[in-house]
Design an enzyme around this catalytic site. Structure first.
Site, mmCIF file in Angstrom:
data_model
loop_
_atom_site.group_PDB
_atom_site.id
_atom_site.type_symbol
_atom_site.label_atom_id
_atom_site.label_comp_id
_atom_site.label_asym_id
_atom_site.label_seq_id
_atom_site.Cartn_x
_atom_site.Cartn_y
_atom_site.Cartn_z
ATOM 1 N N ARG A 303 0.675 -1.386 0.116
ATOM 2 C CA ARG A 303 -0.068 0.054 0.028
ATOM 3 C C ARG A 303 0.830 1.096 0.020
ATOM 4 O O ARG A 303 0.370 2.111 -0.724
ATOM 5 C CB ARG A 303 -0.889 0.143 1.399
ATOM 6 C CG ARG A 303 -2.125 -1.004 0.996
ATOM 7 C CD ARG A 303 -3.055 -0.981 2.145
ATOM 8 N NE ARG A 303 -3.964 0.339 1.748
ATOM 9 C CZ ARG A 303 -3.862 1.170 2.544
ATOM 10 N NH1 ARG A 303 -3.131 1.394 3.507
ATOM 11 N NH2 ARG A 303 -4.833 2.212 2.071
ATOM 12 N N CYS A 332 14.489 -4.383 -4.511
ATOM 13 C CA CYS A 332 15.271 -3.888 -5.297
ATOM 14 C C CYS A 332 14.371 -2.869 -6.190
ATOM 15 O O CYS A 332 14.410 -3.107 -7.433
ATOM 16 C CB CYS A 332 16.159 -5.092 -5.948
ATOM 17 S SG CYS A 332 17.447 -4.178 -6.707
#
Ligand code: PLP
Length: 402
Positions: A303, A332
């Site tokens: 979220r 990443c």
């Protein structure tokens, strides 16, 4: 959360990090609040399964007398496994394939079409289908941000009001049966007047077009207060008072006195009943910026990255010094953060980080990005705790290649 820091640390020692932790009593309390949203006997509440589809949470929701709103066949199957009958399950479809529509139509459950094309596909796979709903787009939407607003002409959902009668005519011409009308204007509404407006606009549309159905579904969207620095709560007392009057007036003139008046909340039932617990892995200082690294990337909680959503964040730490900082995860990707520029106590490596109100659209949006494993889910019930879904394993990741 009815749990203290010592117990949280013990859970992490026993089960590892991260953990989605749920409070059973809070879910039950939320169900009770929503069930009392109106005193009208025609009221029914469906839980929107997309918010959190853990099988054990669904069983709890079933035990407490709710029905379910689903998005497709996967949620249908999980609902059946949780004990819901076909009559309890209703599917609001959005761009389902022929194959998926056929699987659902074979169950003869209520299916809501989101446009004329989905209606035609439904008629192709199940000619003369007798359990059709139509989702309208009421020309306006509301919600916390653009991504979770679902009504209005800039959003993909629902049938435009001008196209509603052509859809109803198509249903008649093809001997299908229209059993209901539904809408959902958006998510995370904290102003009760928005919900009242959504209800009255749908009722006006139904009255204006003399649409007689068995179900009218006003959608979900009941907000919770994610920002613990404010006290912005939905005013259920005012909402109940207005809905009682609106529903009574409507039923006085509506020909089908047995019509079911439904809402389909997801977030409100589960959001504040969960915390996500993780571990602090690094503290990096770069110029004036402090990055608190954690094992909570967006593969665990999407979220903040996806919607820029606010979640209250705290640490279990002995430290007291507060500084403006960024809390980031282990993905990443540069957009991987839990919060930016927030004044928080700066923890030490190994301290626990707690993200609050993660029960809705938390685990259900978790992924395997970076081949990370989805976390364990644990439910506390007074002093007991129970694992309600085990942590994923490396074998789970490899299994789909076999
Ligand atoms: N109904 C529909 C059709 C939805 O799309 C959604 C959320 O996306 C909901 C209900 C549940 O919304 P909320 O979780 O805000 O109550």
């Amino acid at each position: 959360m009815r749990i203290d820091n010592i117990q949280i640390k013990q859970l992490i020692e026993k089960h590892g990090s991260p953990i989605y932790l749920y409070d059973k009593n809070q879910i039950i309390e939320n169900i009770d609040t929503i069930k009392n949203i109106s005193n009208n006997p025609n009221l029914a509440i469906n839980y929107a399964v997309k918010a959190n589809s853990n099988l054990n949470i669904l069983k709890l929701i079933k035990e407490h007398g709710m029905k379910v709103d689903s998005t497709g066949y996967g949620e249908y199957i999980i609902n059946r496994n949780a004990g819901f009958s076909d009559e309890d399950i209703y599917v609001v479809c959005n761009n389902l394939t022929k194959q998926e529509l056929l699987l659902l139509a074979n169950q003869n459950i209520r299916i809501s079409a989101d446009c004329i094309d989905q209606l035609k596909t439904l008629n192709e796979v199940a000619p003369g289908y007798q359990n059709v709903m139509l989702r309208v787009n009421p020309t306006f939407g509301a919600g916390e941000n653009e991504s979770i607003i679902t009504g209005g002409d800039k959003h993909k959902f629902g049938i435009d009001i001008d196209d509603l009668m052509p859809c109803i005519n198509y249903i008649k011409e093809n001997n299908m049966k229209l059993v209901g009308i539904n809408q959902h204007i958006g998510s995370l509404n904290l102003d009760y007047k928005t919900i009242v407006l959504a209800v009255t606009s749908l009722i006006d549309l139904i009255n204006a077009n003399n649409i007689i159905v068995d179900f009218i579904n006003f959608g979900g969207g009941f907000g919770i207060n994610y920002n613990h620095d404010t006290n912005n709560q939905l005013d259920f007392t005012s909402l109940r008072a207005e809905l009682d009057v609106i529903f009574t007036d409507f039923l006085n003139t509506y020909p089908n006195k047995e019509v079911t008046l439904e809402f389909e909340p997801g977030r409100y039932i589960v959001a504040n009943a969960s915390i996500l617990i993780g571990t602090v892995t690094s503290i990096k200082r770069r110029g004036n910026d402090i990055y608190i690294g954690t094992d909570l990337g967006f593969s665990q909680l999407a979220r903040p990255t996806m919607y820029n959503s606010h979640h209250h964040i705290s640490f279990i730490t002995d430290n007291e010094l507060r500084r403006e900082c960024h809390v980031v995860g282990n993905m990443c990707e540069n957009g991987d953060y839990l919060c930016k520029n927030r004044k928080l106590v700066i923890p030490d490596i190994g301290d626990l980080v707690i993200v609050h109100d993660t029960g809705a659209y938390g685990y259900s949006m978790a992924s395997n990005f970076n081949n990370r494993l989805r976390p364990i889910e644990i439910m506390i019930d007074d002093q007991q705790h129970e694992v309600i879904r085990r942590r994923e394993t490396i074998e789970d990741l490899l299994n789909s290649y076999k």
